[in-house]
Design an enzyme around this catalytic site. Sequence first.
Site, PDB file in Angstrom:
ATOM      1  N   ARG A 160       0.840  -1.218   0.000  1.00 29.16           N
ATOM      2  CA  ARG A 160       0.000   0.000   0.000  1.00 29.16           C
ATOM      3  C   ARG A 160       0.868   1.258   0.000  1.00 29.16           C
ATOM      4  O   ARG A 160       0.996   1.947  -1.014  1.00 29.16           O
ATOM      5  CB  ARG A 160      -0.950  -0.033   1.205  1.00 29.16           C
ATOM      6  CG  ARG A 160      -2.061   1.001   1.155  1.00 29.16           C
ATOM      7  CD  ARG A 160      -1.673   2.407   1.555  1.00 29.16           C
ATOM      8  NE  ARG A 160      -1.098   2.495   2.900  1.00 29.16           N
ATOM      9  CZ  ARG A 160      -0.557   3.601   3.399  1.00 29.16           C
ATOM     10  NH1 ARG A 160      -0.492   4.707   2.671  1.00 29.16           N
ATOM     11  NH2 ARG A 160      -0.029   3.613   4.630  1.00 29.16           N
ATOM     12  N   ASP A 161       1.520   1.543   1.106  1.00 30.67           N
ATOM     13  CA  ASP A 161       2.305   2.785   1.203  1.00 30.67           C
ATOM     14  C   ASP A 161       3.437   2.768   0.172  1.00 30.67           C
ATOM     15  O   ASP A 161       3.754   3.785  -0.446  1.00 30.67           O
ATOM     16  CB  ASP A 161       2.894   2.910   2.616  1.00 30.67           C
ATOM     17  CG  ASP A 161       3.098   4.349   3.055  1.00 30.67           C
ATOM     18  OD1 ASP A 161       3.063   5.243   2.201  1.00 30.67           O
ATOM     19  OD2 ASP A 161       3.305   4.575   4.259  1.00 30.67           O
TER      20      ASP A 161
ATOM     21  N   HIS B 216       5.472   4.372  12.601  1.00 28.48           N
ATOM     22  CA  HIS B 216       5.379   4.339  11.128  1.00 28.48           C
ATOM     23  C   HIS B 216       6.317   5.438  10.609  1.00 28.48           C
ATOM     24  O   HIS B 216       5.894   6.576  10.400  1.00 28.48           O
ATOM     25  CB  HIS B 216       3.924   4.581  10.730  1.00 28.48           C
ATOM     26  CG  HIS B 216       3.659   4.627   9.264  1.00 28.48           C
ATOM     27  ND1 HIS B 216       3.028   3.611   8.575  1.00 28.48           N
ATOM     28  CD2 HIS B 216       3.924   5.566   8.336  1.00 28.48           C
ATOM     29  CE1 HIS B 216       2.912   3.934   7.303  1.00 28.48           C
ATOM     30  NE2 HIS B 216       3.456   5.129   7.120  1.00 28.48           N
TER      31      HIS B 216
ATOM     32  N   HIS C 247       8.978   7.104   8.041  1.00 23.21           N
ATOM     33  CA  HIS C 247       9.590   7.194   6.706  1.00 23.21           C
ATOM     34  C   HIS C 247      11.056   7.587   6.886  1.00 23.21           C
ATOM     35  O   HIS C 247      11.437   8.176   7.903  1.00 23.21           O
ATOM     36  CB  HIS C 247       8.811   8.194   5.836  1.00 23.21           C
ATOM     37  CG  HIS C 247       7.481   7.659   5.395  1.00 23.21           C
ATOM     38  ND1 HIS C 247       7.242   7.224   4.111  1.00 23.21           N
ATOM     39  CD2 HIS C 247       6.327   7.447   6.075  1.00 23.21           C
ATOM     40  CE1 HIS C 247       5.989   6.787   4.023  1.00 23.21           C
ATOM     41  NE2 HIS C 247       5.411   6.912   5.201  1.00 23.21           N
TER      42      HIS C 247
ATOM     43  N   CYS D 166       4.678   9.484   0.157  1.00 26.34           N
ATOM     44  CA  CYS D 166       3.283   9.918   0.142  1.00 26.34           C
ATOM     45  C   CYS D 166       3.091  10.959  -0.946  1.00 26.34           C
ATOM     46  O   CYS D 166       3.838  11.924  -1.026  1.00 26.34           O
ATOM     47  CB  CYS D 166       2.885  10.495   1.502  1.00 26.34           C
ATOM     48  SG  CYS D 166       1.190  11.111   1.515  1.00 26.34           S
TER      49      CYS D 166
ATOM     50  N   ASN E 199       8.946   4.255   3.465  1.00 27.44           N
ATOM     51  CA  ASN E 199       9.044   3.852   4.872  1.00 27.44           C
ATOM     52  C   ASN E 199      10.399   3.222   5.101  1.00 27.44           C
ATOM     53  O   ASN E 199      11.044   2.754   4.179  1.00 27.44           O
ATOM     54  CB  ASN E 199       7.997   2.770   5.185  1.00 27.44           C
ATOM     55  CG  ASN E 199       6.606   3.262   5.003  1.00 27.44           C
ATOM     56  OD1 ASN E 199       6.081   3.273   3.905  1.00 27.44           O
ATOM     57  ND2 ASN E 199       5.996   3.688   6.084  1.00 27.44           N
TER      58      ASN E 199
HETATM   59  P1  HMG Z   1     -13.325  14.437  -1.438  1.00 24.10           P
HETATM   60  O1  HMG Z   1     -13.236  14.929  -2.844  1.00 24.10           O
HETATM   61  O2  HMG Z   1     -13.297  15.443  -0.351  1.00 24.10           O
HETATM   62  O3  HMG Z   1     -14.600  13.497  -1.245  1.00 24.10           O
HETATM   63  O4  HMG Z   1     -12.190  13.374  -1.217  1.00 24.10           O
HETATM   64  P2  HMG Z   1     -16.103  13.714  -1.508  1.00 24.10           P
HETATM   65  O5  HMG Z   1     -16.823  12.961  -0.433  1.00 24.10           O
HETATM   66  O6  HMG Z   1     -16.427  15.174  -1.710  1.00 24.10           O
HETATM   67  O7  HMG Z   1     -16.365  12.954  -2.919  1.00 24.10           O
HETATM   68  C1  HMG Z   1     -15.806  13.422  -4.141  1.00 24.10           C
HETATM   69  C2  HMG Z   1     -15.728  12.260  -5.126  1.00 24.10           C
HETATM   70  O8  HMG Z   1     -14.876  11.223  -4.608  1.00 24.10           O
HETATM   71  C3  HMG Z   1     -17.091  11.594  -5.365  1.00 24.10           C
HETATM   72  O9  HMG Z   1     -17.039  11.058  -6.688  1.00 24.10           O
HETATM   73  C4  HMG Z   1     -17.065  10.443  -4.398  1.00 24.10           C
HETATM   74  O10 HMG Z   1     -17.907   9.401  -4.782  1.00 24.10           O
HETATM   75  C5  HMG Z   1     -15.624  10.013  -4.469  1.00 24.10           C
HETATM   76  P3  HMG Z   1     -17.638  11.862  -7.953  1.00 24.10           P
HETATM   77  O11 HMG Z   1     -19.063  12.118  -7.570  1.00 24.10           O
HETATM   78  O12 HMG Z   1     -16.831  13.132  -8.071  1.00 24.10           O
HETATM   79  O13 HMG Z   1     -17.417  10.913  -9.076  1.00 24.10           O
HETATM   80  N1  HMG Z   1     -15.172   9.323  -3.254  1.00 24.10           N
HETATM   81  C6  HMG Z   1     -14.627   8.095  -3.248  1.00 24.10           C
HETATM   82  N2  HMG Z   1     -14.346   7.229  -4.233  1.00 24.10           N
HETATM   83  C7  HMG Z   1     -13.798   6.047  -3.872  1.00 24.10           C
HETATM   84  N3  HMG Z   1     -13.508   5.735  -2.584  1.00 24.10           N
HETATM   85  C8  HMG Z   1     -13.787   6.579  -1.586  1.00 24.10           C
HETATM   86  C9  HMG Z   1     -14.360   7.818  -1.893  1.00 24.10           C
HETATM   87  N4  HMG Z   1     -14.747   8.876  -1.157  1.00 24.10           N
HETATM   88  C10 HMG Z   1     -15.243   9.795  -2.001  1.00 24.10           C
HETATM   89  N5  HMG Z   1     -13.480   6.234  -0.323  1.00 24.10           N
HETATM   90  C11 HMG Z   1     -11.082  11.534  -0.150  1.00 24.10           C
HETATM   91  C12 HMG Z   1     -11.988  12.763   0.048  1.00 24.10           C
HETATM   92  C13 HMG Z   1     -10.610  11.112   1.221  1.00 24.10           C
HETATM   93  C14 HMG Z   1     -11.894  10.430  -0.782  1.00 24.10           C
HETATM   94  C15 HMG Z   1      -9.920  11.942  -1.063  1.00 24.10           C
HETATM   95  O14 HMG Z   1      -9.300  13.069  -0.527  1.00 24.10           O
HETATM   96  C16 HMG Z   1      -8.885  10.859  -1.218  1.00 24.10           C
HETATM   97  O15 HMG Z   1      -9.157   9.796  -1.771  1.00 24.10           O
HETATM   98  N6  HMG Z   1      -7.645  11.090  -0.742  1.00 24.10           N
HETATM   99  C17 HMG Z   1      -6.574  10.129  -0.901  1.00 24.10           C
HETATM  100  C18 HMG Z   1      -5.765  10.131   0.349  1.00 24.10           C
HETATM  101  C19 HMG Z   1      -4.714   9.047   0.289  1.00 24.10           C
HETATM  102  O16 HMG Z   1      -4.984   7.923  -0.053  1.00 24.10           O
HETATM  103  N7  HMG Z   1      -3.483   9.439   0.665  1.00 24.10           N
HETATM  104  C20 HMG Z   1      -2.395   8.502   0.767  1.00 24.10           C
HETATM  105  C21 HMG Z   1      -2.575   7.571   1.918  1.00 24.10           C
HETATM  106  S1  HMG Z   1      -2.281   8.333   3.518  1.00 24.10           S
HETATM  107  C22 HMG Z   1      -0.597   8.088   3.777  1.00 24.10           C
HETATM  108  O17 HMG Z   1       0.097   7.640   2.905  1.00 24.10           O
HETATM  109  C23 HMG Z   1      -0.054   8.384   5.149  1.00 24.10           C
HETATM  110  C24 HMG Z   1       0.185   7.119   5.971  1.00 24.10           C
HETATM  111  O18 HMG Z   1       1.045   6.209   5.302  1.00 24.10           O
HETATM  112  C25 HMG Z   1       0.788   7.501   7.317  1.00 24.10           C
HETATM  113  C26 HMG Z   1       2.023   8.412   7.176  1.00 24.10           C
HETATM  114  O19 HMG Z   1       3.010   8.009   6.549  1.00 24.10           O
HETATM  115  O20 HMG Z   1       1.929   9.527   7.652  1.00 24.10           O
HETATM  116  C27 HMG Z   1      -1.131   6.375   6.253  1.00 24.10           C
HETATM  117 MG    MG Z   2       3.217   6.333   5.298  1.00 20.30          MG
END
Ligand code: HMG
Ligand code: MG
Length: 307
Positions: free
Chosen positions: A18-19, A210, A212, A243, A252
């Site tokens: 995933r990450d 966690h 990086h 990220c 990571n």
């Molecule tokens: P948004 O645009 O604010 O959501 O996104 P919304 O509720 O307004 O919906 C907008 C559109 O997105 C709609 O579709 C929804 O259906 C769709 P449209 O009508 O435009 O066709 N939608 C979704 N589709 C699929 N799955 C869903 C979903 N939710 C809404 N769950 C949202 C909010 C959170 C979805 C968006 O900002 C997003 O997907 N962000 C991605 C964040 C991400 O994955 N980041 C990387 C992972 S985090 C990370 O790496 C850190 C970590 O490793 C820890 C660390 O290292 O710090 C965990």
């Molecule tokens: Mg991470």
Amino acid sequence: MSGLVLPARVRLVEVGPRDGLQNEPGTVPTALKAELIARLVAAGLPAVEVGSFVSPKWIPQMADSADVLAQIDWDQPVDYPVLTPNMKGFENALAAGAREVAVFGAASEGFSQRNINCSIAESLDRFAPVCAAARDRGIKVRGYISCVLGCPYEGDVAPAAVAAVAERLLAMGCYEISLGDTIGTGTPAKAQAMVEAVARVVPRERLAAHFHDTYGQALANLLAVMEKGMAVIDSSVGGLGGCPYANGAAGNVATEDVVYMLDGLGVETGVDLDAVIAAAWFVCDALGRRPASKVALALEGRVRKSA
Ligand code: HMG
Ligand code: MG
């Protein structure tokens, strides 16, 4: 080892599929992900994070997560968490057969906005129904907090800000809180101070590190927080990753670097070092690059010879 007080056993949570892969520029075939996961499971990893039910517009690389879940071996005694930022993600994950999910928030407002398009308070309002629905269905929920040692948009992050989010995630029902040094700027004393602050509100056995490795501090920081009683570590095979909403962030800490260090310290993980290194070379060969892990580079000859 004299002078160090460490846990006898550490649980490793492999986040490479995933990450590690969420930020890949090219397409990563689903079959490659499934093969990587199988190799990591065979290496003895007790938990492998396998995908993300987020918007495919935001993170195209995770759009095949349902297909990945369909290809993994559910008979193994392994946890396979997936990220779910909201109810839509949770429902999609459930439909795909997920048995463990993770919500992911941040300790800084700037990162929360860029990563999940809402404030910290709004994110907690989105996570609460996910946690409640998961509890009703007997699904475990992990809680992530990003930017616990620094934010790409706001700089320093106060330990109290991390503790405040951690307390809320615990109260919602997260069984474990994973503390993310998203941009890898932390150093050991800072990491210890942050853990001390969080441990006032969340028992330390429910905390995961966690980290990086952008600044090469991750192993030192891990040792520092293990001395503070932490015994769960997230890592990524080959040091894959970064990220998309943290510019320049490296992957990571590499799983094989962590296993090598813990083997040397006599801390048990149940993970086979050579098998992880072989998995790192397998995925990096397929992606056309060399592992970021020093241990994988140093021991390349050993695993290739036995392959
Ligand atoms: P948004 O645009 O604010 O959501 O996104 P919304 O509720 O307004 O919906 C907008 C559109 O997105 C709609 O579709 C929804 O259906 C769709 P449209 O009508 O435009 O066709 N939608 C979704 N589709 C699929 N799955 C869903 C979903 N939710 C809404 N769950 C949202 C909010 C959170 C979805 C968006 O900002 C997003 O997907 N962000 C991605 C964040 C991400 O994955 N980041 C990387 C992972 S985090 C990370 O790496 C850190 C970590 O490793 C820890 C660390 O290292 O710090 C965990
Ligand atoms: Mg991470």
